[in-house]
Design a protein around this motif. Structure first.
Motif, mmCIF file in Angstrom:
data_model
loop_
_atom_site.group_PDB
_atom_site.id
_atom_site.type_symbol
_atom_site.label_atom_id
_atom_site.label_comp_id
_atom_site.label_asym_id
_atom_site.label_seq_id
_atom_site.Cartn_x
_atom_site.Cartn_y
_atom_site.Cartn_z
ATOM 1 N N MET A 179 5.353 -15.137 -24.741
ATOM 2 C CA MET A 179 3.938 -14.972 -24.427
ATOM 3 C C MET A 179 3.644 -13.571 -23.904
ATOM 4 O O MET A 179 4.536 -12.910 -23.383
ATOM 5 N N PRO A 180 2.386 -13.143 -24.038
ATOM 6 C CA PRO A 180 1.999 -11.833 -23.515
ATOM 7 C C PRO A 180 1.938 -11.859 -21.986
ATOM 8 O O PRO A 180 1.807 -12.910 -21.365
ATOM 9 N N MET A 181 2.044 -10.685 -21.399
ATOM 10 C CA MET A 181 2.052 -10.553 -19.934
ATOM 11 C C MET A 181 0.821 -11.201 -19.292
ATOM 12 O O MET A 181 0.932 -11.848 -18.272
ATOM 13 N N ARG A 182 -0.319 -11.007 -19.904
ATOM 14 C CA ARG A 182 -1.561 -11.532 -19.327
ATOM 15 C C ARG A 182 -1.491 -13.060 -19.188
ATOM 16 O O ARG A 182 -1.894 -13.621 -18.184
ATOM 17 N N ARG A 183 -0.945 -13.727 -20.199
ATOM 18 C CA ARG A 183 -0.859 -15.192 -20.131
ATOM 19 C C ARG A 183 0.178 -15.635 -19.094
ATOM 20 O O ARG A 183 -0.019 -16.624 -18.404
ATOM 21 N N ILE A 184 1.286 -14.894 -18.997
ATOM 22 C CA ILE A 184 2.274 -15.206 -17.955
ATOM 23 C C ILE A 184 1.597 -15.117 -16.592
ATOM 24 O O ILE A 184 1.743 -15.999 -15.745
ATOM 25 N N ALA A 185 0.839 -14.045 -16.376
ATOM 26 C CA ALA A 185 0.139 -13.846 -15.100
ATOM 27 C C ALA A 185 -0.841 -14.988 -14.831
ATOM 28 O O ALA A 185 -0.928 -15.486 -13.708
ATOM 29 N N PRO A 227 3.306 -11.374 -33.760
ATOM 30 C CA PRO A 227 3.047 -11.411 -35.210
ATOM 31 C C PRO A 227 1.567 -11.570 -35.552
ATOM 32 O O PRO A 227 1.116 -11.109 -36.597
ATOM 33 N N ALA A 228 0.797 -12.192 -34.667
ATOM 34 C CA ALA A 228 -0.627 -12.407 -34.924
ATOM 35 C C ALA A 228 -1.459 -11.161 -34.617
ATOM 36 O O ALA A 228 -2.558 -11.004 -35.144
ATOM 37 N N ASP A 229 -0.947 -10.272 -33.746
ATOM 38 C CA ASP A 229 -1.688 -9.065 -33.360
ATOM 39 C C ASP A 229 -0.654 -8.027 -32.926
ATOM 40 O O ASP A 229 -0.184 -8.043 -31.789
ATOM 41 N N ARG A 289 -0.756 -5.190 -31.911
ATOM 42 C CA ARG A 289 -1.081 -4.359 -30.751
ATOM 43 C C ARG A 289 -0.599 -5.003 -29.452
ATOM 44 O O ARG A 289 -0.470 -4.345 -28.434
ATOM 45 N N VAL A 290 -0.352 -6.321 -29.487
ATOM 46 C CA VAL A 290 0.033 -7.079 -28.297
ATOM 47 C C VAL A 290 1.547 -7.242 -28.276
ATOM 48 O O VAL A 290 2.163 -7.531 -29.297
ATOM 49 N N LYS A 291 2.131 -7.030 -27.105
ATOM 50 C CA LYS A 291 3.571 -7.244 -26.929
ATOM 51 C C LYS A 291 3.802 -8.603 -26.287
ATOM 52 O O LYS A 291 3.114 -8.989 -25.337
ATOM 53 N N LEU A 292 4.765 -9.330 -26.836
ATOM 54 C CA LEU A 292 5.174 -10.603 -26.263
ATOM 55 C C LEU A 292 6.470 -10.411 -25.497
ATOM 56 O O LEU A 292 7.342 -9.660 -25.938
ATOM 57 N N ALA A 293 6.600 -11.091 -24.388
ATOM 58 C CA ALA A 293 7.881 -11.165 -23.699
ATOM 59 C C ALA A 293 8.561 -12.420 -24.229
ATOM 60 O O ALA A 293 7.932 -13.480 -24.348
ATOM 61 N N ALA A 294 9.822 -12.292 -24.593
ATOM 62 C CA ALA A 294 10.564 -13.416 -25.174
ATOM 63 C C ALA A 294 11.980 -13.421 -24.606
ATOM 64 O O ALA A 294 12.553 -12.358 -24.365
ATOM 65 N N PRO A 295 12.533 -14.601 -24.405
ATOM 66 C CA PRO A 295 13.900 -14.653 -23.883
ATOM 67 C C PRO A 295 14.912 -14.261 -24.966
ATOM 68 O O PRO A 295 14.699 -14.530 -26.151
ATOM 69 N N THR A 296 15.972 -13.620 -24.547
ATOM 70 C CA THR A 296 17.102 -13.380 -25.443
ATOM 71 C C THR A 296 17.921 -14.672 -25.473
ATOM 72 O O THR A 296 17.616 -15.631 -24.743
ATOM 73 N N ASP A 297 18.972 -14.699 -26.275
ATOM 74 C CA ASP A 297 19.849 -15.873 -26.289
ATOM 75 C C ASP A 297 20.414 -16.121 -24.893
ATOM 76 O O ASP A 297 20.454 -17.264 -24.422
ATOM 77 N N GLU A 298 20.834 -15.043 -24.226
ATOM 78 C CA GLU A 298 21.374 -15.178 -22.861
ATOM 79 C C GLU A 298 20.279 -15.655 -21.899
ATOM 80 O O GLU A 298 20.532 -16.447 -21.000
ATOM 81 N N GLY A 299 19.053 -15.193 -22.099
ATOM 82 C CA GLY A 299 17.939 -15.637 -21.268
ATOM 83 C C GLY A 299 17.665 -17.120 -21.423
ATOM 84 O O GLY A 299 17.439 -17.835 -20.447
ATOM 85 N N ARG A 300 17.691 -17.610 -22.661
ATOM 86 C CA ARG A 300 17.490 -19.044 -22.904
ATOM 87 C C ARG A 300 18.610 -19.861 -22.271
ATOM 88 O O ARG A 300 18.367 -20.905 -21.666
ATOM 89 N N ALA A 301 19.840 -19.388 -22.398
ATOM 90 C CA ALA A 301 20.983 -20.103 -21.812
ATOM 91 C C ALA A 301 20.874 -20.132 -20.287
ATOM 92 O O ALA A 301 21.134 -21.163 -19.649
ATOM 93 N N THR A 302 20.462 -19.017 -19.696
ATOM 94 C CA THR A 302 20.306 -18.957 -18.237
ATOM 95 C C THR A 302 19.191 -19.891 -17.790
ATOM 96 O O THR A 302 19.342 -20.615 -16.801
ATOM 97 N N ALA A 303 18.068 -19.904 -18.500
ATOM 98 C CA ALA A 303 16.955 -20.801 -18.157
ATOM 99 C C ALA A 303 17.405 -22.251 -18.237
ATOM 100 O O ALA A 303 17.043 -23.080 -17.381
ATOM 101 N N SER A 304 18.186 -22.579 -19.239
ATOM 102 C CA SER A 304 18.687 -23.947 -19.391
ATOM 103 C C SER A 304 19.608 -24.317 -18.225
ATOM 104 O O SER A 304 19.504 -25.413 -17.664
ATOM 105 N N ARG A 305 20.503 -23.413 -17.846
ATOM 106 C CA ARG A 305 21.404 -23.690 -16.714
ATOM 107 C C ARG A 305 20.619 -23.840 -15.416
ATOM 108 O O ARG A 305 20.946 -24.673 -14.575
ATOM 109 N N LEU A 306 19.574 -23.039 -15.264
ATOM 110 C CA LEU A 306 18.714 -23.156 -14.076
ATOM 111 C C LEU A 306 18.059 -24.530 -14.015
ATOM 112 O O LEU A 306 18.044 -25.170 -12.967
ATOM 113 N N ARG A 307 17.495 -24.972 -15.142
ATOM 114 C CA ARG A 307 16.854 -26.296 -15.178
ATOM 115 C C ARG A 307 17.856 -27.393 -14.830
ATOM 116 O O ARG A 307 17.563 -28.314 -14.084
#
Length: 143
Positions: free
Chosen positions: A52-58, A87-89, A91-109
């Motif tokens: 998601m874009p930064m604005r939506r995270i905020a 992909p839809a725009d 001009r907008v940057k999305l923040a997305a988890p890397t594979d390691e980020g997804r694995a870390t989020a899963s371990r946190l949960r």
């Protein structure tokens, strides 16, 4: 003049506050196990659901976009998050988890036992009722 809540309502509000405080404390502890702040862990958790874009995270975290930028910068430096064009725009940057980020989020949960243990003592019917009541309290925001 505002009316004072009845004793039952006051007790329910206090119990909800206690649940929130315990959850927050456990979340902070779990995040620290991965050398993350609670805010970094929450952003990583959100992004593991969808980029998601930064604005939506905020908006989701109810904070300023500039705060989110700093959090994402630190997660990106650790290789847990990457920025990519939307992909839809483009001009907008999305923040997305890397594979390691997804694995870390899963371990946190998985590390968050606070809610899981007490909820296990409730029947499926009771958990469904609790979920439905919480959704009703939150209105459309909770679904």
């Amino acid at each position: 003049m505002a009316t004072r809540p009845d004793p039952l309502t006051r007790e329910v509000v206090e119990l909800i506050g206690t649940v929130m405080a315990r959850y927050h404390d456990e979340y902070e502890e779990a995040a620290a196990e991965y050398a993350l702040t609670g805010s970094q862990a929450r952003v990583l958790g959100l992004l593991s659901q969808e980029p998601m874009p930064m604005r939506r995270i905020a908006q989701r975290l109810k904070c300023e976009p500039s705060n989110v930028t700093g959090i994402v910068d630190r997660l990106e430096a650790r290789g847990l998050v990457e920025r990519r064009p939307d992909p839809a725009d483009r001009r907008v940057k999305l923040a997305a988890p890397t594979d390691e980020g997804r694995a870390t989020a899963s371990r946190l949960r998985d590390a968050l036992d606070f809610a899981r243990e007490p909820l296990a003592e409730l029947s499926a019917e009771e958990r469904t009722m609790l979920r439905d009541l919480l959704r009703r309290m939150l209105g459309a925001e909770g679904t």
